[in-house]
Design a protein around this motif. Structure first.
Motif, mmCIF file in Angstrom:
data_model
loop_
_atom_site.group_PDB
_atom_site.id
_atom_site.type_symbol
_atom_site.label_atom_id
_atom_site.label_comp_id
_atom_site.label_asym_id
_atom_site.label_seq_id
_atom_site.Cartn_x
_atom_site.Cartn_y
_atom_site.Cartn_z
ATOM 1 N N THR A 255 -47.418 98.453 4.323
ATOM 2 C CA THR A 255 -45.999 98.572 4.664
ATOM 3 C C THR A 255 -45.184 97.508 3.950
ATOM 4 O O THR A 255 -44.083 97.768 3.476
ATOM 5 N N TYR A 256 -45.730 96.313 3.851
ATOM 6 C CA TYR A 256 -45.035 95.240 3.137
ATOM 7 C C TYR A 256 -44.783 95.662 1.691
ATOM 8 O O TYR A 256 -43.688 95.490 1.166
ATOM 9 N N LYS A 257 -45.800 96.200 1.071
ATOM 10 C CA LYS A 257 -45.674 96.610 -0.328
ATOM 11 C C LYS A 257 -44.646 97.734 -0.492
ATOM 12 O O LYS A 257 -43.907 97.778 -1.464
ATOM 13 N N GLU A 258 -44.589 98.644 0.480
ATOM 14 C CA GLU A 258 -43.627 99.752 0.432
ATOM 15 C C GLU A 258 -42.194 99.262 0.618
ATOM 16 O O GLU A 258 -41.284 99.712 -0.079
ATOM 17 N N LEU A 259 -41.990 98.364 1.562
ATOM 18 C CA LEU A 259 -40.635 97.928 1.920
ATOM 19 C C LEU A 259 -40.121 96.770 1.076
ATOM 20 O O LEU A 259 -38.912 96.602 0.942
ATOM 21 N N ASN A 260 -41.034 95.954 0.542
ATOM 22 C CA ASN A 260 -40.662 94.787 -0.245
ATOM 23 C C ASN A 260 -39.564 93.965 0.448
ATOM 24 O O ASN A 260 -38.473 93.785 -0.087
ATOM 25 N N PRO A 261 -39.846 93.458 1.652
ATOM 26 C CA PRO A 261 -38.815 92.753 2.420
ATOM 27 C C PRO A 261 -38.489 91.375 1.858
ATOM 28 O O PRO A 261 -39.243 90.796 1.075
ATOM 29 N N GLU A 262 -37.366 90.866 2.292
ATOM 30 C CA GLU A 262 -36.975 89.486 2.009
ATOM 31 C C GLU A 262 -37.820 88.590 2.912
ATOM 32 O O GLU A 262 -37.965 88.861 4.109
ATOM 33 N N LYS A 263 -38.384 87.515 2.360
ATOM 34 C CA LYS A 263 -39.191 86.593 3.159
ATOM 35 C C LYS A 263 -38.382 85.324 3.429
ATOM 36 O O LYS A 263 -37.800 84.749 2.526
ATOM 37 N N LEU A 264 -38.376 84.923 4.689
ATOM 38 C CA LEU A 264 -37.698 83.714 5.125
ATOM 39 C C LEU A 264 -38.738 82.792 5.748
ATOM 40 O O LEU A 264 -39.440 83.198 6.675
ATOM 41 N N VAL A 265 -38.844 81.576 5.231
ATOM 42 C CA VAL A 265 -39.786 80.596 5.773
ATOM 43 C C VAL A 265 -38.987 79.513 6.488
ATOM 44 O O VAL A 265 -38.104 78.889 5.902
ATOM 45 N N LEU A 266 -39.294 79.329 7.756
ATOM 46 C CA LEU A 266 -38.682 78.282 8.573
ATOM 47 C C LEU A 266 -39.778 77.317 9.018
ATOM 48 O O LEU A 266 -40.967 77.647 8.910
ATOM 49 N N PRO A 267 -39.429 76.153 9.541
ATOM 50 C CA PRO A 267 -40.459 75.185 9.928
ATOM 51 C C PRO A 267 -41.448 75.690 10.978
ATOM 52 O O PRO A 267 -42.546 75.150 11.098
ATOM 53 N N PHE A 268 -41.093 76.747 11.703
ATOM 54 C CA PHE A 268 -41.952 77.234 12.787
ATOM 55 C C PHE A 268 -42.536 78.617 12.542
ATOM 56 O O PHE A 268 -43.258 79.140 13.384
ATOM 57 N N GLY A 269 -42.254 79.234 11.374
ATOM 58 C CA GLY A 269 -42.829 80.544 11.130
ATOM 59 C C GLY A 269 -42.297 81.215 9.874
ATOM 60 O O GLY A 269 -41.402 80.694 9.197
ATOM 61 N N GLU A 270 -42.862 82.377 9.603
ATOM 62 C CA GLU A 270 -42.446 83.203 8.473
ATOM 63 C C GLU A 270 -41.864 84.495 9.019
ATOM 64 O O GLU A 270 -42.402 85.085 9.957
ATOM 65 N N PHE A 271 -40.776 84.942 8.391
ATOM 66 C CA PHE A 271 -40.035 86.095 8.871
ATOM 67 C C PHE A 271 -39.782 87.027 7.690
ATOM 68 O O PHE A 271 -39.403 86.579 6.607
ATOM 69 N N TYR A 272 -39.991 88.315 7.941
ATOM 70 C CA TYR A 272 -39.842 89.328 6.904
ATOM 71 C C TYR A 272 -38.700 90.243 7.306
ATOM 72 O O TYR A 272 -38.738 90.872 8.367
ATOM 73 N N LEU A 273 -37.676 90.296 6.452
ATOM 74 C CA LEU A 273 -36.441 90.990 6.786
ATOM 75 C C LEU A 273 -36.385 92.332 6.068
ATOM 76 O O LEU A 273 -36.384 92.393 4.844
ATOM 77 N N THR A 274 -36.370 93.411 6.837
ATOM 78 C CA THR A 274 -36.234 94.759 6.286
ATOM 79 C C THR A 274 -34.898 95.336 6.763
ATOM 80 O O THR A 274 -34.184 94.695 7.534
#
Length: 137
Positions: free
Chosen positions: A8-27
């Protein structure tokens, strides 16, 4: 398996956001959150997350949140109602669980949530559930 390793990640190619407490993938429809091991999610972290994702979702009126619990961390369950009141564009949330402890915690969190919160056994189940929400169709 991390979201970044999924098909799904490869299909959607989301924006990745890295914060001090985690990683977030924005679709377009949802955010996948992978909080780091040992963190405690409180209101300050939630506010920081939404300040950082606001520019990406500036024209979005509906969004879902998927908590992909691949790591062991804690959450203040009462933040769900505050979160829903403050960020009214979040229409639903899914918690992806992989063990009985996470299931128990997710059940407590569901009690505090006013909007739809689904407990899922896989990331695929959570994404499919979000994609089929009536709010997006």
């Amino acid at each position: 398996m991390k979201f970044i390793d999924s098909s799904t990640y490869k299909e959607l190619n989301p924006e990745k956001l890295v914060l001090p407490f985690g990683e977030f993938y924005l679709t377009d429809k949802f955010v996948v959150a992978e909080i780091y091991d040992g963190e405690h999610v409180d209101w300050d972290k939630i506010e920081l997350l939404f300040i950082k994702i606001a520019p990406f979702y500036k024209n979005t009126s509906k969004l879902a949140y998927i908590s992909h619990r691949i790591n062991d961390y804690s959450v203040n369950p009462q933040i769900w109602s505050q979160w829903e009141d403050t960020f009214d564009f979040i229409v639903a949330s899914a918690i992806v669980i992989y063990n009985s402890t996470t299931l128990m915690n997710a059940s407590i969190e569901k009690y505090f949530a006013n909007k739809s919160l689904k407990r899922c056994r896989s990331l695929e189940e959570g994404i499919n559930w979000v994609n089929n929400l009536k709010e997006f169709n």
